[in-house]
Design a protein around this motif. Structure first.
Motif, PDB file in Angstrom:
ATOM      1  N   TYR A  35       0.869  -1.149   0.048  1.00  0.00           N
ATOM      2  CA  TYR A  35       0.086  -0.086  -0.114  1.00  0.00           C
ATOM      3  C   TYR A  35       0.971   1.197   0.227  1.00  0.00           C
ATOM      4  O   TYR A  35       1.893   1.353   0.976  1.00  0.00           O
ATOM      5  CB  TYR A  35      -0.860   0.018   1.239  1.00  0.00           C
ATOM      6  N   VAL A  80      -4.041  -2.544  10.500  1.00  0.00           N
ATOM      7  CA  VAL A  80      -2.518  -2.682  10.880  1.00  0.00           C
ATOM      8  C   VAL A  80      -1.844  -1.934   9.994  1.00  0.00           C
ATOM      9  O   VAL A  80      -1.075  -1.129  10.406  1.00  0.00           O
ATOM     10  CB  VAL A  80      -2.447  -4.182  10.702  1.00  0.00           C
ATOM     11  N   HIS A 129      -8.135  -4.149  12.904  1.00  0.00           N
ATOM     12  CA  HIS A 129      -7.809  -4.964  11.881  1.00  0.00           C
ATOM     13  C   HIS A 129      -9.088  -4.648  10.756  1.00  0.00           C
ATOM     14  O   HIS A 129     -10.114  -4.549  11.145  1.00  0.00           O
ATOM     15  CB  HIS A 129      -7.771  -6.120  11.973  1.00  0.00           C
ATOM     16  N   ILE A 130      -8.680  -4.454   9.524  1.00  0.00           N
ATOM     17  CA  ILE A 130      -9.625  -4.271   8.382  1.00  0.00           C
ATOM     18  C   ILE A 130      -9.620  -5.538   7.607  1.00  0.00           C
ATOM     19  O   ILE A 130      -8.500  -6.070   7.195  1.00  0.00           O
ATOM     20  CB  ILE A 130      -9.115  -3.317   7.389  1.00  0.00           C
ATOM     21  N   ASP A 184      -0.398 -11.272   4.485  1.00  0.00           N
ATOM     22  CA  ASP A 184      -1.563 -11.813   5.082  1.00  0.00           C
ATOM     23  C   ASP A 184      -1.353 -13.368   4.834  1.00  0.00           C
ATOM     24  O   ASP A 184      -1.279 -14.006   3.799  1.00  0.00           O
ATOM     25  CB  ASP A 184      -3.082 -11.667   4.643  1.00  0.00           C
TER      26      ASP A 184
HETATM   27  N1  SME Z   1      -4.630  -6.423   6.761  1.00  0.00           N
HETATM   28  C1  SME Z   1      -4.983  -4.916   6.512  1.00  0.00           C
HETATM   29  C2  SME Z   1      -5.918  -4.575   5.253  1.00  0.00           C
HETATM   30  C3  SME Z   1      -5.426  -4.933   4.027  1.00  0.00           C
HETATM   31  S1  SME Z   1      -5.912  -6.431   3.544  1.00  0.00           S
HETATM   32  O1  SME Z   1      -5.794  -7.332   4.397  1.00  0.00           O
HETATM   33  C4  SME Z   1      -5.146  -6.672   2.155  1.00  0.00           C
HETATM   34  C5  SME Z   1      -5.002  -4.400   7.662  1.00  0.00           C
HETATM   35  O2  SME Z   1      -5.705  -4.488   8.673  1.00  0.00           O
HETATM   36  O3  SME Z   1      -4.266  -3.276   7.690  1.00  0.00           O
END
Ligand code: SME
Length: 161
Positions: free
Chosen positions: A58, A87, A109-110, A138
């Motif tokens: 990202y 995260v 967490h997303i 991941d």
């Molecule tokens: N796991 C990440 C989000 C992005 S996706 O898993 C690809 C997070 O909680 O920052």
């Protein structure tokens, strides 16, 4: 002409795999200066070596003050992440690598995919030390990553400087 990449012995231990991976990554980035092209090939190298569920960058978008999806390997993912959110957003905000053994137990967490169980996120800095991206990996298994991964992946992203 791009250097040939030798296959990694599937029986090698984790540290041996990382040692070879870093040599291969050095060969890739030394012959190309474009950041996106290098990020793309580095995610492919990681996928080939470890076959984790999702591996991607990202990038910091200074205009929107968000992280925006960059080169990745794996299923469809969220495209934008706010500063401090998830995260990835936390790692961007703190500048510290984070290892999460169980993403479902991590309040911030997303969940881009319900299959993700654990993750590691590493900040990517430019020559000036400014965070320009994060590397997000991941796993579909719990507690996949440890400090060995953290240390090698920090060396790995240094190559993008
Ligand atoms: N796991 C990440 C989000 C992005 S996706 O898993 C690809 C997070 O909680 O920052």
């Amino acid at each position: 002409m791009q250097q040939a990449i030798s296959p990694i012995d599937p029986n090698a231990n984790k540290a041996e795999k990382y040692e070879l991976l870093i040599k291969q990554a050095e060969a890739i980035v030394s012959s190309e200066s474009d950041l996106i092209a290098n990020m793309a090939n580095l995610t492919a190298l990681l996928k080939d070596t470890f076959n984790w569920f999702w591996i991607g960058f990202y990038r910091v978008d200074t205009e929107s003050n968000q992280l925006v999806l960059g080169p990745f390997q794996g299923p469809l993912a969220c495209t934008r992440i706010n500063h401090g959110k998830g995260v990835c957003g936390e790692v961007w905000a703190t500048g510290e690598t984070q290892i999460v053994d169980d993403v479902n137990a991590h309040p911030n967490h997303i969940a881009c995919s319900s299959l993700s169980q654990s993750e590691i996120v590493i900040p990517v800095r430019n020559e000036a030390g400014k965070i320009i991206a994060v590397l997000d990996i991941d796993s579909d298994e719990l507690a996949t990553f440890d400090e060995v991964d953290g240390n090698y992946l920090e060396q790995f992203v240094e190559l993008l400087k």
